[in-house]
Design a protein around this motif. Sequence first.
Motif, PDB file in Angstrom:
ATOM      1  N   GLY A 190      -3.924  36.721  -5.663  1.00 20.63           N
ATOM      2  CA  GLY A 190      -3.314  34.900  -6.204  1.00 20.63           C
ATOM      3  C   GLY A 190      -2.288  35.019  -5.717  1.00 20.63           C
ATOM      4  O   GLY A 190      -1.844  33.655  -6.129  1.00 20.63           O
ATOM      5  N   ALA A 191      -1.591  35.839  -5.130  1.00 12.72           N
ATOM      6  CA  ALA A 191      -0.002  36.081  -5.167  1.00 12.72           C
ATOM      7  C   ALA A 191      -0.700  34.632  -4.099  1.00 12.72           C
ATOM      8  O   ALA A 191      -0.586  35.099  -2.547  1.00 12.72           O
ATOM      9  CB  ALA A 191       0.705  37.299  -4.301  1.00 12.72           C
ATOM     10  N   PRO A 192       0.497  33.736  -3.700  1.00 13.12           N
ATOM     11  CA  PRO A 192       0.976  33.522  -2.544  1.00 13.12           C
ATOM     12  C   PRO A 192       1.514  33.609  -1.827  1.00 13.12           C
ATOM     13  O   PRO A 192       2.447  34.964  -1.644  1.00 13.12           O
ATOM     14  CB  PRO A 192       1.445  32.051  -2.983  1.00 13.12           C
ATOM     15  CG  PRO A 192       1.435  31.918  -4.492  1.00 13.12           C
ATOM     16  CD  PRO A 192       1.670  33.000  -5.092  1.00 13.12           C
ATOM     17  N   PRO A 193       1.420  33.220  -0.243  1.00 10.35           N
ATOM     18  CA  PRO A 193       1.982  33.717   0.811  1.00 10.35           C
ATOM     19  C   PRO A 193       3.359  34.289   0.436  1.00 10.35           C
ATOM     20  O   PRO A 193       4.268  35.182   0.525  1.00 10.35           O
ATOM     21  CB  PRO A 193       1.824  32.840   1.633  1.00 10.35           C
ATOM     22  CG  PRO A 193       0.491  32.814   1.625  1.00 10.35           C
ATOM     23  CD  PRO A 193       0.652  32.445   0.158  1.00 10.35           C
ATOM     24  N   LEU A 204       8.280  37.689  -1.025  1.00  9.74           N
ATOM     25  CA  LEU A 204       9.498  38.865  -1.559  1.00  9.74           C
ATOM     26  C   LEU A 204       8.786  39.696  -2.415  1.00  9.74           C
ATOM     27  O   LEU A 204       9.687  40.432  -3.031  1.00  9.74           O
ATOM     28  CB  LEU A 204       9.805  37.141  -2.461  1.00  9.74           C
ATOM     29  CG  LEU A 204      10.504  35.563  -1.409  1.00  9.74           C
ATOM     30  CD1 LEU A 204      10.233  34.508  -3.227  1.00  9.74           C
ATOM     31  CD2 LEU A 204      12.050  36.327  -1.033  1.00  9.74           C
ATOM     32  N   ARG A 205       8.384  39.526  -3.278  1.00  6.85           N
ATOM     33  CA  ARG A 205       7.886  40.447  -3.736  1.00  6.85           C
ATOM     34  C   ARG A 205       6.755  42.437  -3.093  1.00  6.85           C
ATOM     35  O   ARG A 205       7.337  42.920  -3.738  1.00  6.85           O
ATOM     36  CB  ARG A 205       6.517  40.591  -4.781  1.00  6.85           C
ATOM     37  CG  ARG A 205       7.303  39.051  -5.542  1.00  6.85           C
ATOM     38  CD  ARG A 205       6.453  38.421  -6.937  1.00  6.85           C
ATOM     39  NE  ARG A 205       6.460  37.584  -7.622  1.00  6.85           N
ATOM     40  CZ  ARG A 205       7.429  37.778  -8.466  1.00  6.85           C
ATOM     41  NH1 ARG A 205       8.029  38.686  -8.982  1.00  6.85           N
ATOM     42  NH2 ARG A 205       8.050  36.604  -9.654  1.00  6.85           N
ATOM     43  N   ALA A 252      -2.468  42.778   1.604  1.00  9.04           N
ATOM     44  CA  ALA A 252      -3.572  41.840   1.551  1.00  9.04           C
ATOM     45  C   ALA A 252      -4.607  41.990   0.063  1.00  9.04           C
ATOM     46  O   ALA A 252      -4.940  40.625  -0.817  1.00  9.04           O
ATOM     47  CB  ALA A 252      -4.566  42.161   2.422  1.00  9.04           C
ATOM     48  N   ALA A 253      -3.945  43.739  -0.966  1.00  6.11           N
ATOM     49  CA  ALA A 253      -4.145  43.335  -1.870  1.00  6.11           C
ATOM     50  C   ALA A 253      -3.612  42.312  -2.651  1.00  6.11           C
ATOM     51  O   ALA A 253      -4.110  41.157  -3.923  1.00  6.11           O
ATOM     52  CB  ALA A 253      -3.720  44.847  -2.094  1.00  6.11           C
ATOM     53  N   ALA A 254      -2.536  42.501  -2.603  1.00  4.04           N
ATOM     54  CA  ALA A 254      -1.543  41.595  -3.470  1.00  4.04           C
ATOM     55  C   ALA A 254      -2.091  39.570  -3.396  1.00  4.04           C
ATOM     56  O   ALA A 254      -2.169  38.930  -4.151  1.00  4.04           O
ATOM     57  CB  ALA A 254      -0.222  41.271  -3.305  1.00  4.04           C
TER      58      ALA A 254
END
Length: 208
Positions: free
Chosen positions: A109-112, A117-118, A103-105
């Motif tokens: 602004g990180a896409p799902p 992946l990350r 949730a923090a990622a």
Amino acid sequence: MLFSLPLGILVAWVLARRRFPGKILLDGLVHLPLVLPPVAVGYLLLLTMGRHGGIGGWLYQNFGLSFVFNWKGAALASAVMAFPLMVRAMRLSFESVDRGIEAAAASLGAPPFDVFLRVTLPLSMPGIVAGIILGFARSLSEFGATITFAANIPGQTRTLPVALYGVTQTAGGDAEALRLCLISIALALLTLVASDLLARRLEKGLKG
């Protein structure tokens, strides 16, 4: 294992993270090879993946691809039997990932897909590696589905368990049977130890 790995990761993630009608049925189908007799699994593969089967017939007519009674069939039978163990280990690993980190990622602004992946995939790597090795070990020991679907053809579909069965049915094959049995034990122990060591190393790396 290489060809079934992407599907195994997908199924494990779906079972761990998604709620949908029929989830219990999907879970049951994934684990069905664990409780069905291996010969029954091999027979079902003959019905579906044989040259006159629904899927196998279409593949043979359109692409000339045949699985029955060749090395591809032996690989497919082993993959099907190993799939539940691989998915189970991966699913448990996905379930253990802290969703707060994901949730923090996402909040940054990180896409799902990037979050998966990350963040999710690296944190689940110990379970994924364990699933791969356990699945590989299960594949090495597969017998019933393989001999039913791919038969016992020297140089093509004769796997270690099938070869062991063959020499036990041959007069004077006791020494060879013992040799193959010891090889099987050694390979099983090596894969289990490797699974544990790799999982621990990856876990330490994530914590460090």
